[in-house]
Write an enzyme that holds these catalytic residues in place. Structure first.
Site, short mmCIF file in Angstrom:
data_model
loop_
_atom_site.label_atom_id
_atom_site.label_comp_id
_atom_site.label_asym_id
_atom_site.label_seq_id
_atom_site.Cartn_x
_atom_site.Cartn_y
_atom_site.Cartn_z
N CYS A 143 -7.18 -0.35 2.67
CA CYS A 143 -7.38 -1.44 3.61
C CYS A 143 -8.35 -0.99 4.70
CB CYS A 143 -6.07 -1.82 4.28
SG CYS A 143 -4.84 -2.37 3.10
N HIS B 121 -30.57 5.92 5.70
CA HIS B 121 -29.83 6.32 4.49
C HIS B 121 -29.25 5.07 3.84
CE1 HIS B 121 -26.97 8.11 1.81
NE2 HIS B 121 -25.99 7.47 2.41
N GLU C 34 -25.41 -5.36 0.88
CA GLU C 34 -24.15 -6.11 0.85
C GLU C 34 -24.26 -7.53 1.38
OE1 GLU C 34 -20.68 -4.27 2.39
OE2 GLU C 34 -21.00 -2.44 1.22
N TRP D 10 -19.67 -4.96 8.18
CA TRP D 10 -18.30 -4.45 8.16
C TRP D 10 -17.48 -4.91 9.36
CZ3 TRP D 10 -19.92 1.13 6.21
CH2 TRP D 10 -20.38 1.01 4.90
N GLY E 278 -24.90 13.41 6.98
CA GLY E 278 -24.29 13.22 8.31
C GLY E 278 -22.90 13.77 8.43
N LYS F 284 0.85 -1.20 0.00
CA LYS F 284 0.00 0.00 0.00
C LYS F 284 0.88 1.25 0.00
CE LYS F 284 -2.70 2.73 3.24
NZ LYS F 284 -3.91 3.02 2.46
N HIS G 145 -19.45 11.82 -4.90
CA HIS G 145 -18.21 11.10 -5.21
C HIS G 145 -17.31 11.91 -6.14
CE1 HIS G 145 -21.21 8.08 -4.04
NE2 HIS G 145 -20.18 7.55 -3.41
N GLU H 142 -20.17 14.55 12.32
CA GLU H 142 -19.40 13.31 12.57
C GLU H 142 -17.88 13.49 12.62
OE1 GLU H 142 -20.78 9.99 10.12
OE2 GLU H 142 -22.78 10.87 9.97
N1 GLN Z 1 -23.89 9.18 8.03
C1 GLN Z 1 -22.81 8.64 7.26
C2 GLN Z 1 -22.02 9.78 6.62
O1 GLN Z 1 -22.59 10.78 6.29
C3 GLN Z 1 -23.31 7.71 6.20
C4 GLN Z 1 -22.17 7.01 5.56
C5 GLN Z 1 -22.53 6.12 4.41
O2 GLN Z 1 -23.55 6.21 3.82
N2 GLN Z 1 -21.64 5.27 4.04
O3 GLN Z 1 -20.85 9.70 6.42
ZN ZN Z 2 -24.09 6.94 1.84
#
Ligand code: GLN
Ligand code: ZN
Length: 755
Positions: free
Chosen positions: A518, A643, A607, A563, A434, A23, A696, A486
């Site tokens: 990772c 979400h 998933e 996860w 979030g 990595k 993204h 967060e």
């Molecule tokens: N609440 C999380 C964030 O905003 C949701 C993360 C996600 O959807 N993977 O980061």
């Molecule tokens: Zn998301």
């Protein structure tokens, strides 16, 4: 059989390096801070050390060509000449490879998606109409030569042709990739001939797609493909390996072909089908009895019993892991302060190799020959069974009590009325998912706390300053429902795992997620309980700074399971219910602290969906039950959000509706709102926030563009139940991008509100 049957192997191994050396090296190379020669030497050293360790441990057949600079499916695409033409102008071979993996300023990369039901992600090969396959065996032969020079009993491993095409996507109007199988088989035939010329004894072709329902004629394709390859003269012995579940009709089909060895996953499947196949009598059965993708120590006594039974079904039996150990950390040796009991219950990559070797010896020489190993395994299993941390009576009885009382929230319509009265939100309320950008100051504070250079009080002060900034920003932007951002969470699952009983966080248990990335999944080993509130202080602090509602932010039970490495001694739904109870306790405390909106994220709902159609319904049922258990402890006037992202929702759309969250924010920017019609068709009548911009990408979407998306959404969803939000959390973006995008998002909502 002319090839010598091997007795002990694994299907593949991790490659990022025990200290993530690869990595670091590739990331330096990408940044221009490491030259090609140094990168190649890091890679060669890792390969050499891996092969040496596997050989010394006692495997008599060692997988090679399992090294990868990025991804084994991309390696296979290169091997069969299937890189899309848009990369052809990148002159250098390695840079072309990395361009396909990551894109560059001009060329978008291949798409990435999940490798079956694991947390590994592969690059999706693109098969265009004009593509001609052609063999490029340089990597396979290079690794083979290196390994042989090292006197390793090398067995090249290659993604098989059926799996390769089944995982590819058609582009430029080409036919479904699987229709190109006859052409691709010719290329694989050439490869086998080359390997035969070099006197290679065994080759492994991986066909995990055969354990899924992706192809409806899997058995037929298998018989044809391996019939053809098997009839070639001058080839190595062929070992077709399957994993991640049970082979059904593809197993007898494979057994009817001339291949010399078949690998079956005996962790994900049973023995019964094997006994009924007479053709196995002259084959080597590679029995995956050691779990390659979870971290629990094998019950050697039980495994040996199964192996002994198998000896009657096949010509020879070899012991193996159920899949590549790519999906588990390298070794327990890297864990310095592990609770000794817990350590005794675990087996990471190198410990699994030792288990395989011991079992092969037990099979060959009898149980007595491995009496010490069996005794140690028995003791570990007994200690695990008896450990009070795995049996918390209080948690178990609370779950039964809640389930028995059938605790449910009021009907959705009644909840909506109660929430409208409490929240007084405008139509088309605006919010975010979030997280806000994880700035370098946030990361530095976390690192300093870990290193002990700041204490928790200082860390808390800095996080609160971040929260205050994010609240101020959201007020300035005039968003309607705020979040705390967060900052205190690096990885959300790890964040909750660290605070819950029943979880353990490793120090170095890194597992490749994709490319150089990772993750370090927590280990869920015991009964889950929440000793104290986990998020209430942060959220109430944020709420104290504003008169607008601040959403509490939690992660759902399915995502936490997906996860983590999860205990294997009880059914998954039971474990999910325990996690759900802990989240439920948190929602109740948030509500008591005056929080009116609580979001429970389930981005990983898709998933864990099983690979076989017959198992899907049961999964979705318990996943929905777990979410409802987590969210049904609050009053009707408390608004529950969820979400979802990262996936195609098609197969789970009904389950999303069944979650019955008051508001569901869902990734939609890239799928152009199609998900809304699907939700309607599933009978979903609650509020929904289809993401109106793709987080993204660094691109700042314009007001008009987002307003157009909202107008599009209004065709499927009435204004009273439409929310306005981005696709996902904003943690990977920069503050300037987020500010500009959200300013436009709010403007778009205002524009559409007035009509
Ligand atoms: N609440 C999380 C964030 O905003 C949701 C993360 C996600 O959807 N993977 O980061
Ligand atoms: Zn998301």
């Amino acid at each position: 059989m002319t090839a010598r049957p091997f007795t002990a192997t694994i299907l593949g191994s991790p490659r990022v390096g025990p200290k993530r050396e690869l990595k670091r090296a590739v990331e330096k190379y990408w940044a221009g801070r490491m030259d090609r020669t140094s990168l190649e030497s890091v890679a060669a050293t890792l390969r050499r050390d891996t092969w040496e360790a596997l050989t010394v441990a006692g495997l008599d057949s060692v997988p090679v060509n399992t090294f990868s600079y990025y991804d084994q499916v991309l390696d296979t695409a290169v091997m069969v000449g299937a890189l899309p033409p848009r990369f052809a102008d990148v002159a250098d071979e390695l840079d072309r490879y990395f361009a396909a993996a990551r894109g560059n300023d001009e060329i978008p990369p291949l798409e990435m998606t999940k490798w079956f039901d694991t947390n590994y992600h592969y690059l999706v090969p693109e098969i265009g109409a004009g593509l001609h396959f052609g063999l490029n065996a340089a990597k396979v032969l290079g690794e083979l030569d290196e390994a042989r020079a090292q006197k390793v009993p090398a067995r090249p491993v290659i993604v098989g042709p059926i799996t390769f095409l089944a995982l590819s996507k058609a582009v430029d109007g080409g036919p479904a990739p699987i229709q190109r199988l006859p052409e691709l088989v010719v290329v694989y035939g050439e490869l086998l001939r080359l390997l035969g010329d070099r006197g290679v004894e065994w080759v492994q072709l991986d066909e995990p797609v055969l354990v899924t329902d992706v192809l409806d004629n899997a058995a037929e394709l298998t018989e044809e493909t391996y019939g053809l390859l098997g009839r070639l003269a001058n080839r190595p012995a062929v070992f077709v390996s399957t994993y991640f579940g049970e082979l059904t009709d593809a197993l007898p089909a494979l057994a009817r072909t001339p291949v010399e060895a078949i690998g079956v996953d005996l962790v994900g499947g049973g023995l019964s089908a094997l006994a009924a196949i007479p053709e196995l009598a002259d084959k080597l059965l590679v029995a995956g009895v050691v779990d390659g993708r979870n971290i629990w120590r094998t019950d050697l006594e039980a495994a040996l019993g199964r192996l002994t039974m198998l000896s009657g079904c096949a010509g020879h039996v070899a012991v193996s892991t159920s899949c590549s150990t790519l999906h588990v950390p390298y070794s327990l040796d890297a864990e310095a302060d592990l609770d000794p009991a817990l350590r005794s219950w675990l087996a990471f990559g190198s410990e699994k190799v030792a288990e395989v070797v011991a079992l092969a010896r037990g099979l060959r020489e009898g149980r007595e020959a491995i009496a010490d190993e069996v005794a140690a395994s028995d003791a570990a299993i007994e200690s695990r069974r008896a450990d009070p941390r795995l049996n918390n009576g209080d948690v178990r009885s609370r779950i039964s009590a809640i389930t028995a009382s059938g605790a449910r929230r009021g009907p959705a319509g009644k909840r909506l009325v109660a929430q409208q009265a409490r929240l007084e939100l405008p139509p088309l309320p605006t919010t975010t998912i979030g997280s806000y950008p994880q700035t370098s100051a946030i990361r530095a504070a976390r690192a300093e706390l870990r290193a002990g250079t700041i204490d928790f009080a200082e860390y808390e002060r800095r996080m609160k300053a971040e929260i205050a900034d994010v609240i101020k920003l959201q007020e300035a932007l005039d968003l309607d429902v705020l979040v705390h951002g967060e900052p205190e969470r690096n990885d959300m699952v790890q964040y909750f795992a660290e605070q819950l009983d029943g979880f353990f966080a490793t120090q170095n248990g890194w597992v490749q997620s994709y490319g150089s990335r990772c993750v370090r999944p927590p280990i869920l080993y015991g009964d889950v309980a929440r000793p104290k509130p986990m998020t209430v202080d942060w959220i109430t602090y944020a709420q104290s700074l504003t008169s607008k509602p601040v959403k509490g932010m939690l992660t759902g039970p399915v995502t936490i399971l997906a996860w983590s490495f999860v205990r294997d001694d009880q059914p998954l739904p039971d474990t999910a219910a325990q996690v759900a109870l802990a989240i439920r306790d948190e929602t109740v405390d948030l509500q008591a602290a005056g929080i009116a909106i609580i979001q429970v994220d389930e981005p990983a709902l898709r998933e864990l969906l099983p690979l076989r159609a017959k198992d899907k319904e049961a999964y979705l049922r318990w996943a929905v039950d777990a979410f409802r258990l987590a969210t049904s402890g609050v009053a009707d006037s408390t608004q529950i959000h969820t979400h979802l992202c990262y996936s195609e929702f098609g197969e789970i759309i009904g389950a999303i509706a069944d979650l019955d969250a008051d508001v569901t924010s869902i990734e939609a920017a890239r799928s152009h709102m199609e998900v809304l019609a699907d939700l309607n068709a599933a009978g979903f009548g609650n509020s929904v926030g289809p993401g109106v911009y793709d987080i993204h990408s660094p691109r700042v979407p314009g007001v008009e563009e987002m307003a157009a998306s909202l107008r599009e959404a209004l065709k499927s969803v009435p204004a009273q139940r439409l929310w306005v939000n981005p696709d996902c959390g904003l943690k990977t973006r920069r503050t300037d991008e987020v500010t500009a995008s959200l300013r436009n998002l709010v403007a778009a909502a205002h524009q559409v509100r007035v009509g």
